[in-house]
Design an enzyme around this catalytic site. Structure first.
Site, short mmCIF file in Angstrom:
data_model
loop_
_atom_site.label_atom_id
_atom_site.label_comp_id
_atom_site.label_asym_id
_atom_site.label_seq_id
_atom_site.Cartn_x
_atom_site.Cartn_y
_atom_site.Cartn_z
N VAL B 14 10.17 -66.57 -28.06
CA VAL B 14 10.77 -68.42 -27.40
C VAL B 14 9.30 -68.63 -27.48
O VAL B 14 9.70 -70.54 -27.48
CB VAL B 14 11.82 -68.08 -26.42
CG1 VAL B 14 11.95 -69.28 -26.93
CG2 VAL B 14 12.68 -66.95 -27.07
N ALA B 33 10.66 -89.33 -25.15
CA ALA B 33 10.43 -89.32 -23.03
C ALA B 33 9.84 -91.05 -22.70
O ALA B 33 9.02 -90.58 -21.21
CB ALA B 33 10.25 -88.16 -22.78
N LYS B 103 18.56 -65.42 -18.59
CA LYS B 103 20.05 -65.02 -18.69
C LYS B 103 20.10 -64.24 -17.05
O LYS B 103 20.55 -64.77 -16.13
CB LYS B 103 20.96 -65.33 -19.59
CG LYS B 103 20.19 -63.95 -20.24
CD LYS B 103 20.52 -63.55 -21.78
CE LYS B 103 18.88 -64.56 -22.13
NZ LYS B 103 19.12 -65.00 -23.68
N GLY B 185 16.62 -56.74 -37.58
CA GLY B 185 16.40 -57.35 -36.03
C GLY B 185 17.00 -58.08 -34.56
O GLY B 185 16.47 -58.94 -34.28
N LYS B 203 25.83 -64.53 -19.01
CA LYS B 203 25.47 -65.50 -19.27
C LYS B 203 27.31 -65.93 -18.64
O LYS B 203 26.70 -67.54 -18.78
CB LYS B 203 25.55 -65.87 -21.16
CG LYS B 203 24.46 -65.85 -21.99
CD LYS B 203 24.17 -65.31 -23.20
CE LYS B 203 23.31 -64.93 -23.35
NZ LYS B 203 23.40 -64.48 -25.13
N GLY B 300 16.98 -66.63 -31.06
CA GLY B 300 16.22 -67.17 -32.41
C GLY B 300 14.82 -68.91 -31.72
O GLY B 300 14.62 -68.63 -31.06
#
Lengths: 434, 434
Positions: B14, B33, B103, B185, B203, B300
């Site tokens: 990540v 932004a 989480k 994986g 979660k 992912g």
């Protein structure tokens, strides 16, 4: 903190829903927002049987609401273009923030409205204008803000989806189902806005701007309705593993942005194909997140009110924020909108479903496929239905091709002596879904 | 405005995704932004082959990042409980805002973390902690803020959903598919967190708090995995018009809040049943909006990065906002969380799928149904598979019943001489969807 005072203009279906949701969930809403959000003044030509108006001020002139010095946020739920435009612009001029559910107003007059709001430092929130209670504007504008959006494709008109669902499930024809939809109150007496795709094009125009940071350009959206879909096309699509949905599609290409509303064959296995009845759903494909989907009720008193009230809470929270750091109306800073053009219909790329009537004799298919090959159009599938008659329908699925080229190829094929009448065509999208 | 400076802790899957999305979409992100969001400092034990780190400062000690005076926002992507907890608390103590995808950290230590952040006036954003790239936290906390949420039900572990999809599509058994998932994986070498529902319970704990405004109570979530689902249950479910999904469900009842993760039979026609492979989806039912659904990649590198970067943009926008008017961490103002209890497993109400092996002789079914009737449990469907053997499986669907009562009824039935072995049971949810 002292309560935020809301002025509600319009007490029809969505107006009464908004009134009642705010009242019923008042305690929970204050627990979220940190302060009370109160309807203080209602402007409506008549009362609504579902609303107890004893604790609010009332006026029969909606323009009283936007001028009232007590009001912080004006909620515009009268619909239509002209009076709504005047009302919202007056509210902004008077320094009021605005929440609206009016897709036509935003799609057609949004650029001016946002510019005026920007100048006055007020917010115009419009979550309820697309897909009712689904927080799709928030998802695109904030939830997916990390992404370069590649495309958006949605079922954004519940009436149309109800009609297509019934046509498929029961093999009924368009006119028949439309009548039922009118009886059930899903379709208006004049159903043009819904079935000819104008309502969907309003919403798509908004989604396209949010996704790609382009100004609102409703006049450039390509719009095709569902009134000419024949029951046989529904069943041929089914036989090929597809379902017909009325989609609004906004896609970014190297040449520009496609903005188009039309009947579309989508793979039967994908989630959008399984969105039935009056429900709405929008898919958004981002470069980082991949495909995502948002589903829910696209209309109705309380689902739409859900979005109106969520906007009221957002606006309430942002009242004390630096205006320059608010979420921009069209997702991108107004000074940084893009001038990428909206493409003309001939420049749209899609795959096609084609149905033509041909004389059943040797060599006809060869003539047709030769023309496709001359135009460099690849055929994905070909289905000839033997009727035992002199004429037979031929169904063809093509690969992606520029629409202008397809127009030429079809004109050439329609010239063939053994091809009878005009060719029925619908666009096909795979939507990147397994 | 000058760029916002981000310190990134952790450069695994990540982390590298976040680094690359911020870089690739830098221009579009600034257009949204209104200012640049720059990774200024990366703390990671090693570099990542996919990331060009030449233009950032680097440290091998992640604690350097949270102490660095240049850094405005710390992104915690190291995972796990202990070091992550220490890191985030240090960042908060140093006045840094935090974005995390963790989480486990939020589910277990969130209450303390949010209290510390509140006191320091900093934000802790955690959109990436639930369902990867799907903006589900934003949807519940902001998009549906007008609603009293009734329930949330989601496929929130991609590994588990991949295994169940393969079991159904190919009639394979659990162990066999798990091995493949590990090879691909999708599953860890030690798959416990995924297949036993712990990851999903983390979660769900977060979703439940956001939906109902209760403190995080991971230890009270009921958790049951998918490792004991037999292929025959998959096919019996199918025959009855259902599919088995591993759902996290949070439901508000008059007695309290149900928080539960378990295999669940859902109607084959509903959208959740059609969410396949590693994809995630969460349904949220609000009193005003009705049922809504959010679908996308739940894990992912880039899908999760999509949520991390969206949080960075949100935090950037809120930097100048009045801290009291920010969206509260757990959706409701911290001073107004609810003390509604999380219910014990025995007090959960659901319908049941039951499979039992019985001797094929007259009167057995009568004995079983009499016991259900004594416990006031209604039978919705009963399916007896004739095997031509001495023993036959009996499948029963019941209506909703309190779990404690079902436990007693099943104990009584298992006492019957002609009921062999223990009874297999799974919960059934209709999810209010047509």
């Amino acid at each position: 903190m002292k309560p935020v005072k809301v002025g509600l203009c319009g007490l029809g279906t969505v107006g009464s829903g908004t009134f009642n949701v705010l009242k019923r969930n008042a305690e929970e809403i204050s627990r979220r927002a940190g302060r009370q959000i109160q309807i203080d003044l209602v402007g409506a030509r008549r009362d609504h049987a579902d609303c107890n108006l004893t604790q609010v001020r009332l006026t029969r002139d909606i323009f009283d609401v936007v001028k009232d010095p007590e009001i912080d946020i004006v909620v515009e739920l009268i619909g239509g273009y002209e009076t709504a435009y005047e009302l919202v612009m007056t509210a902004i001029a008077n320094g009021k923030h605005v929440v609206t559910a009016n897709k036509a107003l935003i799609a057609v007059h949004g650029n001016e409205i946002f510019a005026a709001a920007q100048e006055k430092g007020v917010m115009v929130a419009f979550e309820a204008s697309v897909a009712g209670g689904i927080p799709i504007i928030k998802a695109i504008r904030e939830g997916l803000s990390a992404n370069a959006i590649e495309w958006v494709a949605g079922i954004i008109n519940g009436t149309g989806n109800f009609i297509l669902t019934e046509m498929r499930d029961k093999g009924r024809d368009f006119a028949d189902v439309l009548q039922e939809a009118q009886a059930l109150g899903y379709a208006e007496a004049d159903p043009t806005f819904d079935v000819e795709g104008i309502d969907a094009a309003h919403k798509l125009t908004i989604l396209g701007s949010l996704a790609f940071g382009i100004p609102l350009q409703f006049d450039k959206a390509y719009t095709e309705g569902i009134s000419r879909i024949a029951p046989e096309d529904v069943s041929y699509a089914e036989a090929l593993g597809y379902r017909i949905k009325h989609l609004g599609i906004a896609r970014r290409t190297e040449q520009g942005v496609e903005l188009r509303v039309h009947p579309t064959l989508v793979p039967a296995k994908c989630l959008l194909a399984n969105v039935n009845g009056v429900m709405n759903a929008v898919m958004v494909k981002g470069d980082a997140v991949g495909p995502t989907l948002y589903y829910g009720a696209g209309a109705g008193a309380e689902p739409t009110a859900s979005a109106v009230v969520a906007d009221l809470i957002d606006v309430t929270r942002a009242l004390t924020a630096d205006p320059d750091n608010r979420v921009p109306h069209l997702a991108f800073q107004p000074s940084h909108l893009s001038d990428v053009p909206v493409l003309a219909a001939e420049d749209i790329h899609t795959a096609y479903y084609l149905r033509m009537q041909v004389r059943e004799k040797p060599g006809v298919l060869a003539q047709i496929t030769r023309i496709f090959s001359e135009y460099d159009i690849s055929i994905e599938a070909l289905l000839q239905k033997e009727h035992g008659h002199a004429n037979a329908p031929v169904i063809i699925l093509t690969q992606r091709v520029r629409e202008g080229l397809m127009n030429e190829a079809l004109a050439a094929i329609e010239q063939l002596e053994d091809v009878l009448g005009s060719i029925t065509r619908m666009r096909v999208e795979q939507l990147d879904l397994a």
